[in-house]
Scaffold this motif. Structure first.
Motif, PDB file in Angstrom:
ATOM      1  N   VAL A  89       0.841  -1.196   0.000  1.00  0.00           N
ATOM      2  CA  VAL A  89       0.000   0.000   0.000  1.00  0.00           C
ATOM      3  C   VAL A  89       0.875   1.244   0.000  1.00  0.00           C
ATOM      4  O   VAL A  89       0.621   2.213  -0.725  1.00  0.00           O
ATOM      5  N   GLU A  90       1.949   1.191   0.776  1.00  0.00           N
ATOM      6  CA  GLU A  90       2.860   2.340   0.823  1.00  0.00           C
ATOM      7  C   GLU A  90       3.462   2.567  -0.567  1.00  0.00           C
ATOM      8  O   GLU A  90       3.558   3.703  -1.039  1.00  0.00           O
ATOM      9  N   GLU A  93       0.907   4.169  -2.854  1.00  0.00           N
ATOM     10  CA  GLU A  93       0.724   5.595  -2.588  1.00  0.00           C
ATOM     11  C   GLU A  93       1.946   6.405  -3.038  1.00  0.00           C
ATOM     12  O   GLU A  93       1.811   7.524  -3.510  1.00  0.00           O
ATOM     13  N   LYS A  96       1.915   6.304  -7.179  1.00  0.00           N
ATOM     14  CA  LYS A  96       0.744   6.580  -8.018  1.00  0.00           C
ATOM     15  C   LYS A  96       0.814   7.946  -8.690  1.00  0.00           C
ATOM     16  O   LYS A  96       0.244   8.127  -9.756  1.00  0.00           O
ATOM     17  N   TYR A 115      -6.068  -6.852  -3.152  1.00  0.00           N
ATOM     18  CA  TYR A 115      -7.208  -6.570  -2.278  1.00  0.00           C
ATOM     19  C   TYR A 115      -7.018  -5.250  -1.536  1.00  0.00           C
ATOM     20  O   TYR A 115      -7.970  -4.519  -1.307  1.00  0.00           O
ATOM     21  N   SER A 116      -5.791  -4.951  -1.146  1.00  0.00           N
ATOM     22  CA  SER A 116      -5.557  -3.736  -0.366  1.00  0.00           C
ATOM     23  C   SER A 116      -5.524  -2.490  -1.227  1.00  0.00           C
ATOM     24  O   SER A 116      -5.612  -1.391  -0.696  1.00  0.00           O
ATOM     25  N   PHE A 118      -7.139  -2.165  -4.628  1.00  0.00           N
ATOM     26  CA  PHE A 118      -8.037  -1.922  -5.754  1.00  0.00           C
ATOM     27  C   PHE A 118      -9.082  -0.853  -5.438  1.00  0.00           C
ATOM     28  O   PHE A 118      -9.483  -0.108  -6.316  1.00  0.00           O
ATOM     29  N   GLU A 119      -9.468  -0.731  -4.160  1.00  0.00           N
ATOM     30  CA  GLU A 119     -10.426   0.332  -3.834  1.00  0.00           C
ATOM     31  C   GLU A 119      -9.766   1.704  -3.879  1.00  0.00           C
ATOM     32  O   GLU A 119     -10.374   2.690  -4.281  1.00  0.00           O
ATOM     33  N   LYS A 120      -8.498   1.751  -3.468  1.00  0.00           N
ATOM     34  CA  LYS A 120      -7.757   3.004  -3.579  1.00  0.00           C
ATOM     35  C   LYS A 120      -7.615   3.378  -5.052  1.00  0.00           C
ATOM     36  O   LYS A 120      -7.738   4.545  -5.418  1.00  0.00           O
TER      37      LYS A 120
END
Lengths: 443, 355
Positions: A89-90, A93, A96, A115-116, A118-120
């Motif tokens: 995730v880091e 971020e 991106k 999973y961690s 795709f919503e972001k």
């Protein structure tokens, strides 16, 4: 002594602050940014280095040979995730927003990180492409607009595996009364196919038993004893990393024929077979692309990148399963960017524009041949509601030295997979309060 | 010179027992709170807020939880991540099964569930100590992870066993941006950290420390071991549970049981060892060290990496440097970063006339 400690802390803090400040980028630069959330360390490093090595080599080759995609050079930056969700995730971020227009898309290469993130990705309008992994139901594009399990999903692949077993048994009706075992990595990735296997067991009348293996999968003695007692006709291996050779060795120990074992594509790389030695001979694995160096695209990589000493991976690993998967990823990703460029112009594109390209991808057999990937990539056609595209799988067998393809493209049973995916996606949409977009209105 | 308490007279017991008895400390704490509540959200971008500071705060909270149990009450635990998982899954299930409850109540109840589980697994602490207790809590870690992996009800029968946090609403507001998630996390962490600081200064905290230092002596002077040890387990697990819920809701968004594996427990344990066992401040410092340093090293690697070293060498070098720094800090200051801070404060009070 104490002072030096404080001083080093201060320097550290300063560097940390410096590290985050965005580097000045010219807005006009003809560059398209691709994040590389690699894992070079940890138990799954063979997958991370091979896959992203192939991907980066392909982009480097396109830059050197064609001066990028229609003159837009591919640039990329690595970020080490160590296959850890939080680090992934880091990395997402961090990467991106890089490059002139931000990340074109994000390839997590980990079901957990998919999973961690795709919503972001949906919120940030960065497509998250989980090629051959991730959520099976994400193929329903109306609910998952920015998630692309391109080429094929675990669910599709699973139906192809049962078809393959049926072929080996001499017809789908022969499956009745057979005993199958599913040995799976006890994680989100491993559990993904349990439901669909149960459905198929009811459909074809075979018996299925599921055996979880805890991460990392070095201790499987007890499980294989139980499998021996159950005496199955086939074993499906949903392994990952070090779990695979261990399972094969245990199968050899209890005398289970490897010719009756069938692995998912994450159980089907050279790195999975070699540690098992001769025990691996005869093992089958599914794959959405074959191994081998005998493709024009790999020859170009050899010529423009590896022979110049600019490779992103040791030259010996060229043509291995992971490496070729990275090349396949590169071909499809860059084709999506090219498709989007036809609509939005030959310039660096944003994630939102690339999403359009991914959704309107039409990779025909002729185009694949022109790209030098004939036999390596299968034709793919996506749409607003179908984010999978292909769905076919080839099976290959390990002869003790290398993989040999033993089947043609075997199509998934979409009539079974699609309703399941839609049901699961609808449940997800309800839980999250998402109104699916109306794909009939999208052009 | 600035940091001198000359002239600050304590004229009442209340002043003497204040949480920050020195005026400069009070000013510094208020300034810090203003900074983190106002300046940080204004200055930091989404990357910093969402993927560095928020997880840092959440893990600090878990470290406070473990510090209460291990640092103050002296009960070694390897079940931290398990208790975080209880909190995460409890919050998720409360949220989807009892949607009427406000989110904050969900979080608090998640903590309560974690506390109850923690107390059950704390029962062996009455009989066994030290490393043996660590093994008992290790059992808790594996058991909890196993339950959440294998009992489908907890994940609402998700095919992959992954839970995904539903949208968050507080008083009609939707919490979905990085800033809002950060502020929510910060508020929870600030309140709970203050609570922990006060708890360890009060009767209950002192009885924990008495049990830590010598349980037989503590029992002789009238401290009941059962309630003291169980309260330490309960409150510690409460903190871990809330941290687990925040980890799911405010940071990752989706969580599988494997996110709370043994490595997470070790990570939190290393935080309190590096930061300072038996110190609330140390929990924050240790979390900072363990969370920020790998990211810092990775960023440095990305900056200077191109063309100088092979990327795979860099990736492994990070681990080597990280491990080396842990050893370095433990040799320089075995009592953790909090102790360094304390030494710095003592020196400042004497500066510029040290003796």
């Amino acid at each position: 002594m104490k002072k030096s400690v404080l001083a080093s802390l201060a320097i550290g803090a300063g560097l940390l602050a410096g590290a985050s400040s965005p580097s000045p980028v010219m807005a006009q630069a003809m560059e398209q940014f691709m994040p590389i959330p690699i894992y070079r360390t940890g138990p799954y490093a063979a997958g991370g280095t091979g896959y992203f090595g192939g991907f980066m080599d392909y982009m480097a080759m396109v830059n050197a040979r064609d001066n990028g995609v229609n003159g837009v050079k591919m640039i990329w930056e690595e970020c080490e995730t160590a296959y850890d969700n939080a680090r992934g995730v880091e990395c997402y971020e961090r990467l991106k927003g890089k490059g002139p227009t931000g990340a074109a898309m994000f390839h997590p290469l980990s079901t957990g990180i998919t999973y961690s993130t795709f919503e972001k990705g949906t919120a940030d309008k960065v497509p998250v492409v989980s090629m051959g992994y991730g959520r099976g139901d994400a193929m329903v594009g109306s609910v998952f607009p920015y998630t692309f399990p391109l080429v094929t999903t675990y669910w599709s692949q699973n139906t192809a595996k049962i078809k393959f077993i049926g072929m080996k048994e001499g017809g789908m009706d022969k499956l009745k009364g057979k005993k199958l075992v599913n040995v799976y990595h006890d994680s989100a990735y491993g559990k993904e196919t349990i439901d669909i296997l149960n459905k198929q067991a009811a459909m074809y009348g075979f018996e299925i038993k599921h055996f979880p293996v805890a991460h990392p999968g070095l201790d499987q003695k007890a499980i294989w004893l139980q499998i021996k007692q159950f005496a199955p006709d086939w074993v499906i291996l949903r392994g990952w990393g070090v779990m695979n050779p261990t399972a094969i060795k245990e199968a050899a120990r209890i005398g289970f024929p490897r010719e009756k074992m069938l692995g998912v594509w994450w159980s089907g790389s050279e790195e999975d077979m070699r540690p098992a030695g001769t025990a691996a001979k005869g093992f089958y694995a599914a794959g959405f692309h074959p191994a081998g160096k005998n493709f024009p695209v790999l020859k170009d990589i050899e010529k423009f990148v590896q022979s110049k000493g600019k490779g992103n991976i040791e030259a010996e690993r060229m043509g291995t399963i992971y490496y070729n998967r990275g090349v396949v990823t590169g071909i499809i990703s860059l084709e999506a960017i090219r498709t989007a460029q036809e609509k939005f112009g030959k310039k660096p594109l944003t994630g939102e524009q690339v999403q359009w390209g991914l959704e309107h991808l039409n990779l025909t057999a002729a185009r694949i041949k022109a790209l030098g990937g004939e036999g390596l990539v299968q034709p793919i056609k996506t749409s607003c509601n179908d984010h999978e595209g292909g769905g076919a799988v080839k099976f290959q067998q390990w002869d003790g030295e290398k993989w040999t393809v033993v089947s043609d493209w075997i199509d998934a049973d979409k009539s079974l997979v699609r309703p399941l995916a839609e049901e699961s996606a609808a449940k997800y949409a309800k839980e999250k309060g998402i109104t699916p977009r109306d794909c009939s209105k999208e052009m | 010179m600035l940091y001198r308490e000359a002239g600050q007279f304590k004229t009442s017991y209340q002043k003497d027992q204040a949480i920050f008895p020195i005026r400069q400390d009070r000013i510094a704490v208020w300034a810090l709170l203003l900074a983190v509540f106002i300046a940080v959200p204004l200055l930091a971008d989404d990357y910093w807020l969402g993927s560095i500071i928020t997880p840092l705060l959440v893990l600090s909270l878990a470290a406070i939880g473990l510090n209460i149990l291990t640092g103050y009450a002296g009960q070694l635990s390897l079940g931290t991540a398990g208790f975080m998982a209880v909190g995460a899954f409890a919050a998720y299930n409360l949220n989807i099964r009892v949607p009427e409850l406000p989110l904050i109540v969900d979080f608090l109840l998640a903590g309560v569930f974690a506390a109850m589980v923690g107390m059950v697994f704390g029962l062996p602490s009455l009989r066994i100590k030290g490393f043996y207790l660590a093994v008992a809590t290790l059992a808790a870690q594996f058991f909890i992870e196993w339950v959440f992996t294998h009992v489908g009800w907890f994940t609402n029968y998700s095919s992959s066993g992954v839970i995904s946090a539903p949208p968050m609403h507080i008083l009609g507001m939707t919490i979905d941006t990085a800033v809002e998630k950060y502020l929510l996390t910060l508020s929870v962490v600030a309140v709970l950290a203050l609570g922990a600081k006060n708890m360890v200064r009060s009767r209950i905290g002192r009885s924990w420390m008495a049990v830590r230092d010598k349980d037989i002596s503590a029992e002789v002077i009238g401290i009941p071991l059962l309630s003291t040890k169980l309260s330490a387990f309960g409150i510690s697990s409460f903190y871990c549970g809330v941290a687990g819920a925040l980890w799911t809701y405010c940071y990752l968004g989706t969580v599988e049981p494997a996110a709370f594996d043994l490595n997470r427990s070790f990570q939190v344990l290393f935080m309190i060892i590096i930061g300072g066992v038996g110190s609330i401040l140390g929990s924050f410092l240790g979390a900072g060290f363990i969370v920020l340093l790998p990211i810092l090293l990775n960023n440095i690697a990305a900056m200077i990496g191109h063309g100088t070293l092979q990327a795979d060498t860099m990736a492994n070098l990070e681990h080597i440097i990280f491990g080396g720094l842990i050893i370095f800090f433990l040799i320089v200051e075995p009592h953790g970063l909090a102790r360094l801070w304390q030494i710095a404060k003592e020196k400042l009070r004497l500066w510029p006339f040290p003796y």
